[in-house]
Design a protein around this motif. Structure first.
Motif, short mmCIF file in Angstrom:
data_model
loop_
_atom_site.label_atom_id
_atom_site.label_comp_id
_atom_site.label_asym_id
_atom_site.label_seq_id
_atom_site.Cartn_x
_atom_site.Cartn_y
_atom_site.Cartn_z
N SER B 35 10.11 -23.77 -9.01
CA SER B 35 10.35 -22.35 -9.95
C SER B 35 11.04 -21.19 -9.46
CB SER B 35 8.95 -22.21 -10.44
OG SER B 35 7.80 -22.27 -9.26
N CYS B 36 10.94 -21.39 -8.01
CA CYS B 36 11.70 -20.28 -7.38
C CYS B 36 12.49 -20.66 -6.16
CB CYS B 36 10.60 -19.17 -7.15
SG CYS B 36 11.32 -17.49 -6.31
N ASP B 37 13.70 -20.54 -6.07
CA ASP B 37 14.19 -21.03 -4.85
C ASP B 37 14.43 -20.36 -3.69
OD1 ASP B 37 15.84 -18.65 -5.06
OD2 ASP B 37 17.61 -19.63 -5.56
N HIS B 38 13.36 -19.30 -3.37
CA HIS B 38 13.49 -18.83 -2.20
C HIS B 38 11.79 -18.44 -2.04
CE1 HIS B 38 14.03 -15.27 -5.10
NE2 HIS B 38 13.06 -14.81 -4.43
N VAL B 39 11.33 -18.23 -0.73
CA VAL B 39 10.13 -17.88 -0.32
C VAL B 39 9.68 -16.32 -1.02
CG1 VAL B 39 10.55 -16.54 1.80
CG2 VAL B 39 8.26 -17.85 1.60
N GLU B 40 8.52 -16.19 -1.38
CA GLU B 40 8.04 -14.72 -1.73
C GLU B 40 6.82 -14.55 -1.22
OE1 GLU B 40 8.24 -15.65 -6.22
OE2 GLU B 40 9.46 -13.95 -6.10
N ILE B 41 6.69 -13.10 -0.60
CA ILE B 41 5.56 -12.56 0.05
C ILE B 41 4.95 -11.72 -0.66
CG2 ILE B 41 5.03 -11.58 2.27
CD1 ILE B 41 7.45 -13.06 3.54
N ILE B 42 3.83 -11.65 -1.01
CA ILE B 42 3.08 -10.67 -1.88
C ILE B 42 2.26 -9.93 -1.07
CG2 ILE B 42 2.17 -9.96 -3.83
CD1 ILE B 42 3.76 -12.40 -5.16
N ALA B 43 1.93 -8.59 -0.80
CA ALA B 43 1.05 -8.15 -0.13
C ALA B 43 -0.05 -7.36 -1.12
CB ALA B 43 1.36 -7.00 0.77
N THR B 44 -1.17 -7.33 -1.17
CA THR B 44 -2.11 -6.65 -1.62
C THR B 44 -2.66 -5.39 -0.97
OG1 THR B 44 -3.20 -8.77 -2.52
CG2 THR B 44 -4.89 -6.62 -2.66
N LEU B 45 -2.56 -4.14 -1.70
CA LEU B 45 -2.66 -2.94 -0.86
C LEU B 45 -4.17 -2.59 -0.78
CD1 LEU B 45 0.62 -1.16 -1.98
CD2 LEU B 45 0.25 -2.79 -0.02
N LYS B 46 -4.41 -1.63 0.12
CA LYS B 46 -5.84 -1.05 0.00
C LYS B 46 -5.52 0.33 0.06
CE LYS B 46 -6.71 -2.62 4.31
NZ LYS B 46 -7.39 -3.03 5.73
N PRO B 47 -6.55 1.12 -0.68
CA PRO B 47 -7.83 0.65 -1.30
C PRO B 47 -7.38 0.18 -2.86
CG PRO B 47 -7.84 2.95 -1.33
CD PRO B 47 -6.45 2.52 -0.76
N THR B 48 -5.98 0.29 -3.18
CA THR B 48 -6.18 0.00 -4.81
C THR B 48 -6.36 -1.26 -5.06
OG1 THR B 48 -4.01 -0.06 -4.42
CG2 THR B 48 -4.74 2.29 -5.12
N GLY B 49 -5.74 -2.28 -4.40
CA GLY B 49 -5.53 -3.66 -4.71
C GLY B 49 -4.37 -3.87 -5.38
N GLU B 50 -3.62 -2.96 -5.42
CA GLU B 50 -2.22 -3.08 -6.15
C GLU B 50 -1.48 -4.16 -5.14
OE1 GLU B 50 0.40 0.21 -5.18
OE2 GLU B 50 2.39 -0.97 -5.74
N GLN B 51 -0.42 -5.00 -5.95
CA GLN B 51 0.05 -6.00 -5.42
C GLN B 51 1.62 -5.41 -5.19
OE1 GLN B 51 -0.70 -9.87 -7.69
NE2 GLN B 51 -1.68 -10.30 -5.71
N ARG B 52 2.18 -5.85 -3.91
CA ARG B 52 3.56 -5.30 -3.76
C ARG B 52 4.32 -6.38 -3.21
NH1 ARG B 52 5.07 0.20 -1.44
NH2 ARG B 52 3.47 0.81 -3.04
N CYS B 53 5.55 -6.88 -3.76
CA CYS B 53 6.18 -7.69 -2.97
C CYS B 53 7.11 -7.30 -1.60
CB CYS B 53 7.57 -8.14 -3.77
SG CYS B 53 6.93 -8.97 -5.38
#
Lengths: 67, 67
Positions: B35-53
């Motif tokens: 479904s996706c032809d490259h690796v994806e790295i997703i961080a969860t930020l503190k303290p909000t829990g926001e997700q960022r690529c």
């Protein structure tokens, strides 16, 4: 082989060098920090949901998390 | 900038090259797949829990997930 101890490394041994692609679910990376002096890479296996430590120094693992 | 679409890449743009250590929570790596032809790295930020690529090609990001 995951410890449940707070404030220590999560993986007891160096971890697996390779995992069957079809068994590979989510991969979580825990950057080195004050509680553990090296990066830890933990895979969640399909279909059981079992958690398995991966060896950060394995060529295959490195390719998985960066390629 | 995460898409919610099933069966496509999760990150719309190339992602961040760097994130403040103290804002960095969990890091999830999604290996390339049908479904996706490259690796994806997703961080969860503190303290909000926001997700960022994160940008898999950034030197800092690579160091975070392998060092």
């Amino acid at each position: 082989q995951l410890t449940s101890g707070k404030g220590r490394c999560s993986c007891i041994d160096k971890g697996s060098d390779f995992i069957q692609q079809k068994a590979l679910g989510k991969i979580e990376v825990i950057p080195k920090s004050s509680s553990c002096d090296h990066v830890e890479i933990i895979a969640t296996l399909k279909p059981t949901g079992e958690q398995r430590c991966l060896n950060p120094n394995s060529k295959w693992v490195r390719k998985m998390v960066t390629a």
